[in-house]
Scaffold this motif. Sequence first.
Motif, PDB file in Angstrom:
ATOM      1  N   HIS A 219       0.830  -1.203   0.000  1.00  0.00           N
ATOM      2  CA  HIS A 219       0.000   0.000   0.000  1.00  0.00           C
ATOM      3  C   HIS A 219       0.866   1.255   0.000  1.00  0.00           C
ATOM      4  O   HIS A 219       1.548   1.548   0.973  1.00  0.00           O
ATOM      5  CB  HIS A 219      -0.957   0.006   1.200  1.00  0.00           C
ATOM      6  CG  HIS A 219      -1.855   1.205   1.192  1.00  0.00           C
ATOM      7  ND1 HIS A 219      -2.370   1.779   2.301  1.00  0.00           N
ATOM      8  CD2 HIS A 219      -2.307   1.957   0.158  1.00  0.00           C
ATOM      9  CE1 HIS A 219      -3.096   2.840   1.968  1.00  0.00           C
ATOM     10  NE2 HIS A 219      -3.069   2.958   0.669  1.00  0.00           N
ATOM     11  N   GLY A 290      -4.192   7.198   6.310  1.00  0.00           N
ATOM     12  CA  GLY A 290      -5.013   6.443   5.364  1.00  0.00           C
ATOM     13  C   GLY A 290      -6.484   6.724   5.548  1.00  0.00           C
ATOM     14  O   GLY A 290      -7.270   6.637   4.614  1.00  0.00           O
ATOM     15  N   ALA A 292      -9.179   9.057   8.670  1.00  0.00           N
ATOM     16  CA  ALA A 292      -9.081   9.973   9.803  1.00  0.00           C
ATOM     17  C   ALA A 292      -8.928   9.228  11.123  1.00  0.00           C
ATOM     18  O   ALA A 292      -9.646   8.259  11.391  1.00  0.00           O
ATOM     19  CB  ALA A 292     -10.317  10.860   9.843  1.00  0.00           C
ATOM     20  N   HIS A 310      -0.522  11.865  13.144  1.00  0.00           N
ATOM     21  CA  HIS A 310      -1.664  11.677  12.252  1.00  0.00           C
ATOM     22  C   HIS A 310      -1.269  12.198  10.867  1.00  0.00           C
ATOM     23  O   HIS A 310      -0.959  13.370  10.716  1.00  0.00           O
ATOM     24  CB  HIS A 310      -2.867  12.442  12.827  1.00  0.00           C
ATOM     25  CG  HIS A 310      -4.136  12.220  12.082  1.00  0.00           C
ATOM     26  ND1 HIS A 310      -5.290  12.889  12.365  1.00  0.00           N
ATOM     27  CD2 HIS A 310      -4.447  11.389  11.056  1.00  0.00           C
ATOM     28  CE1 HIS A 310      -6.250  12.493  11.540  1.00  0.00           C
ATOM     29  NE2 HIS A 310      -5.751  11.582  10.743  1.00  0.00           N
ATOM     30  N   ALA A 311      -1.261  11.299   9.902  1.00  0.00           N
ATOM     31  CA  ALA A 311      -0.732  11.660   8.582  1.00  0.00           C
ATOM     32  C   ALA A 311      -1.802  11.597   7.510  1.00  0.00           C
ATOM     33  O   ALA A 311      -2.715  10.766   7.577  1.00  0.00           O
ATOM     34  CB  ALA A 311       0.407  10.709   8.221  1.00  0.00           C
ATOM     35  N   THR A 315      -1.688   7.575  -2.623  1.00  0.00           N
ATOM     36  CA  THR A 315      -0.806   6.849  -3.525  1.00  0.00           C
ATOM     37  C   THR A 315      -0.159   7.848  -4.491  1.00  0.00           C
ATOM     38  O   THR A 315       1.020   7.739  -4.823  1.00  0.00           O
ATOM     39  CB  THR A 315      -1.630   5.799  -4.304  1.00  0.00           C
ATOM     40  OG1 THR A 315      -2.292   4.975  -3.347  1.00  0.00           O
ATOM     41  CG2 THR A 315      -0.761   4.953  -5.203  1.00  0.00           C
ATOM     42  N   GLN A 345      -5.286  16.801  10.287  1.00  0.00           N
ATOM     43  CA  GLN A 345      -4.384  15.919   9.542  1.00  0.00           C
ATOM     44  C   GLN A 345      -2.927  16.367   9.510  1.00  0.00           C
ATOM     45  O   GLN A 345      -2.116  15.801   8.786  1.00  0.00           O
ATOM     46  CB  GLN A 345      -4.928  15.713   8.130  1.00  0.00           C
ATOM     47  CG  GLN A 345      -5.979  14.604   8.025  1.00  0.00           C
ATOM     48  CD  GLN A 345      -7.346  14.988   8.564  1.00  0.00           C
ATOM     49  OE1 GLN A 345      -7.619  16.123   8.920  1.00  0.00           O
ATOM     50  NE2 GLN A 345      -8.255  14.017   8.630  1.00  0.00           N
ATOM     51  N   ASP A 405     -10.035  15.410  -2.195  1.00  0.00           N
ATOM     52  CA  ASP A 405     -10.384  15.631  -0.785  1.00  0.00           C
ATOM     53  C   ASP A 405     -10.801  17.086  -0.617  1.00  0.00           C
ATOM     54  O   ASP A 405     -10.396  17.953  -1.393  1.00  0.00           O
ATOM     55  CB  ASP A 405      -9.177  15.338   0.119  1.00  0.00           C
ATOM     56  CG  ASP A 405      -8.885  13.855   0.214  1.00  0.00           C
ATOM     57  OD1 ASP A 405      -9.849  13.067   0.272  1.00  0.00           O
ATOM     58  OD2 ASP A 405      -7.702  13.473   0.205  1.00  0.00           O
ATOM     59  N   ARG A 420     -15.032  14.704   0.842  1.00  0.00           N
ATOM     60  CA  ARG A 420     -14.346  14.130  -0.314  1.00  0.00           C
ATOM     61  C   ARG A 420     -15.215  14.374  -1.535  1.00  0.00           C
ATOM     62  O   ARG A 420     -16.432  14.218  -1.443  1.00  0.00           O
ATOM     63  CB  ARG A 420     -14.223  12.631  -0.048  1.00  0.00           C
ATOM     64  CG  ARG A 420     -13.106  11.970  -0.734  1.00  0.00           C
ATOM     65  CD  ARG A 420     -13.103  10.490  -0.434  1.00  0.00           C
ATOM     66  NE  ARG A 420     -12.385  10.136   0.768  1.00  0.00           N
ATOM     67  CZ  ARG A 420     -12.748   9.164   1.594  1.00  0.00           C
ATOM     68  NH1 ARG A 420     -13.830   8.466   1.374  1.00  0.00           N
ATOM     69  NH2 ARG A 420     -12.033   8.888   2.647  1.00  0.00           N
ATOM     70  N   LYS A 422     -14.419  12.823  -4.519  1.00  0.00           N
ATOM     71  CA  LYS A 422     -14.357  11.600  -5.328  1.00  0.00           C
ATOM     72  C   LYS A 422     -15.417  10.610  -4.840  1.00  0.00           C
ATOM     73  O   LYS A 422     -15.729  10.571  -3.648  1.00  0.00           O
ATOM     74  CB  LYS A 422     -12.952  10.999  -5.327  1.00  0.00           C
ATOM     75  CG  LYS A 422     -12.268  10.966  -3.996  1.00  0.00           C
ATOM     76  CD  LYS A 422     -10.775  10.685  -4.150  1.00  0.00           C
ATOM     77  CE  LYS A 422     -10.071  10.827  -2.825  1.00  0.00           C
ATOM     78  NZ  LYS A 422      -8.636  10.884  -2.923  1.00  0.00           N
ATOM     79  N   LYS A 426     -13.920   4.836   1.874  1.00  0.00           N
ATOM     80  CA  LYS A 426     -12.773   4.072   2.368  1.00  0.00           C
ATOM     81  C   LYS A 426     -13.157   3.322   3.638  1.00  0.00           C
ATOM     82  O   LYS A 426     -13.412   3.917   4.668  1.00  0.00           O
ATOM     83  CB  LYS A 426     -11.602   4.989   2.641  1.00  0.00           C
ATOM     84  CG  LYS A 426     -10.281   4.278   2.516  1.00  0.00           C
ATOM     85  CD  LYS A 426      -9.127   5.242   2.543  1.00  0.00           C
ATOM     86  CE  LYS A 426      -7.884   4.581   1.965  1.00  0.00           C
ATOM     87  NZ  LYS A 426      -6.706   5.421   2.130  1.00  0.00           N
ATOM     88  N   TRP A 431     -10.876   0.591  -0.681  1.00  0.00           N
ATOM     89  CA  TRP A 431     -11.841   1.438  -1.373  1.00  0.00           C
ATOM     90  C   TRP A 431     -13.093   0.698  -1.843  1.00  0.00           C
ATOM     91  O   TRP A 431     -13.016  -0.421  -2.322  1.00  0.00           O
ATOM     92  CB  TRP A 431     -11.200   2.083  -2.594  1.00  0.00           C
ATOM     93  CG  TRP A 431     -10.139   3.091  -2.252  1.00  0.00           C
ATOM     94  CD1 TRP A 431      -8.794   2.933  -2.410  1.00  0.00           C
ATOM     95  CD2 TRP A 431     -10.327   4.398  -1.706  1.00  0.00           C
ATOM     96  NE1 TRP A 431      -8.144   4.071  -1.993  1.00  0.00           N
ATOM     97  CE2 TRP A 431      -9.056   4.979  -1.556  1.00  0.00           C
ATOM     98  CE3 TRP A 431     -11.458   5.138  -1.321  1.00  0.00           C
ATOM     99  CZ2 TRP A 431      -8.876   6.269  -1.052  1.00  0.00           C
ATOM    100  CZ3 TRP A 431     -11.267   6.421  -0.810  1.00  0.00           C
ATOM    101  CH2 TRP A 431      -9.994   6.964  -0.683  1.00  0.00           C
TER     102      TRP A 431
END
Length: 527
Positions: A219, A290, A292, A310-311, A315, A345, A405, A420, A422, A426, A431
């Motif tokens: 991933h 990946g 929240a 918290h990142a 991709t 974030q 996002d 989001r 899109k 998730k 997805w």
Amino acid sequence: MQDWSMRISHVIDHAAREAPNREIVTRWADGSETRTDWAGVHRDAKKMSQALLALGLKKGDKVASLAMNHARHLVSWFGVAGMGGVLHTCNPRLFEDQLEYIVNHAEDRVMLYDAAFQPIVDRMRDKWPTVKHYICFDSGEHAPAFEDWIGAQDGDFEWVGGDERDPCMICYTSGTTGNPKGVQYEHRSTILHAVSGLQPSTFNFSSSSVMLPVVPMFHAASWGLPYAGAMAGIKFVFAAVNDPAVLHELMLKEGVTDSAGVPTVWLAHFQYCDREGIDLPPLRAATIGGSAAPRFMIERLMKNGTRVQHAWGMTETSPIGTVGGPTHEWDQLSFEEKVTKTMKQGRPIFGVELRIVDLDDPTKVLPRDGETSGALQIRGPWVVKRYFKAEHDAVTEDGWFDTGDVGIIHPDGTLQLTDRTKDVIKSGGEWISSVELENAAVGHPAVAEAACVGMPHPKWDERPVLFVVRKEGTDCSSEEITEFLTDKVAKWWLPDAVEFVDDIPHTATGKISKKDLRERFADYTLG
Ligand code: AMP
């Protein structure tokens, strides 16, 4: 200054030279354990490069992997790049038609796989005409075993050189409508991303770090951890199984200081500790990304004395875009304030820039005022410019990539995601396409219109909820709709709830307005 082409081979050369005996531990699926070190990974990567060339592979050829986290997978990260190849880490959780698509689209020549995925390989083999060689990482039963295959080489090998802008890895994202899209990482972009990943405000690696990455190597390049870890000469502990009992035992036994994973991984670990009546391992830092990170998760880790990073990333962004960590006023904040801040974030790491633009007029850049929300865009040297084999660039004329996002940027640079655009959901890090669910649902004779949105879920972060407008004069129950969908989508895609509504909101252009729908059901709860 001297020429120094930013090639991945420098990373593994450095690790083997400066931290030769720092250990790399693997717990295999069968419970056995092996140990190597950076010198060993270097030696095996050279042998692997030789073995690939012996198969007739050439610079630029692609080598696929279908594998969990372990030292041999790590060797292949350096062994493929070392002969000028491109490693394609495939996600074994993809649907088989997606696996068929990505391997053919990438034109992979070799497939490296774990014995656990033998059934997938057996079913897919005929559908992967470009794959000419199969190598099994942990068994020699159905294909040459990795250790035997590289063992036939002497390791006396000069890395294949080249341009730093050559590709070294490709990852496909399914977080998109339509077919998965390939993102090629370059040697240079990978190195720049990994160097930024070392910073105290990112992964904070030093040679004393012991990292157990739960985030899979398939991933988004395992968030770049293998490269950053090699640069810092850290000890890695890999688990080829995703079982909290195993992870917990390894963390204690191996002195793990750092770990990284999606929220569901941390949740599973909490549940394990609660069941067993034991404390969380004494981790120095936990990276959550990946999806929240929820409040209770941050609170529990912080109370454990663990720094929560918290990142946010994708991709398409190699993947790190922002990471949260202590800011200048941190020591003055109360515990509650620290938790609230960490729920956002984080801030961009050096190298990437963020901006938000108006959702209806993307030429209008919005202020970083902590209130206005807009479509999040990013640019930088490790952000995609064009998807693999695409005809057009994926960026605006002035070079920004639209993330899909929606968020707010605070005056101190902190990103806060709010929505989001899109059409994907998730769930547990994987997805689900809301469009496909909607299209399947409108096939039901009683459904006039359907809209699917992701709703917050305590275990899976998000789960699909289907909103349905019934055709006039018809009647059907939510169970009937779910039953109808059962043979049309994967079981784990089935909506957690089907809600009947009188109308579905639309935008001025006639599209379903998920934003309005979410606002209308702001208090909706699941689970
Ligand atoms: P992927 O390319 O599969 O890693 O997915 C990237 C997407 O995951 C992002 O565009 C976001 O929608 C979502 N995502 C990643 N990190 C976070 C986070 N910390 N909070 C909320 N959503 C996130």
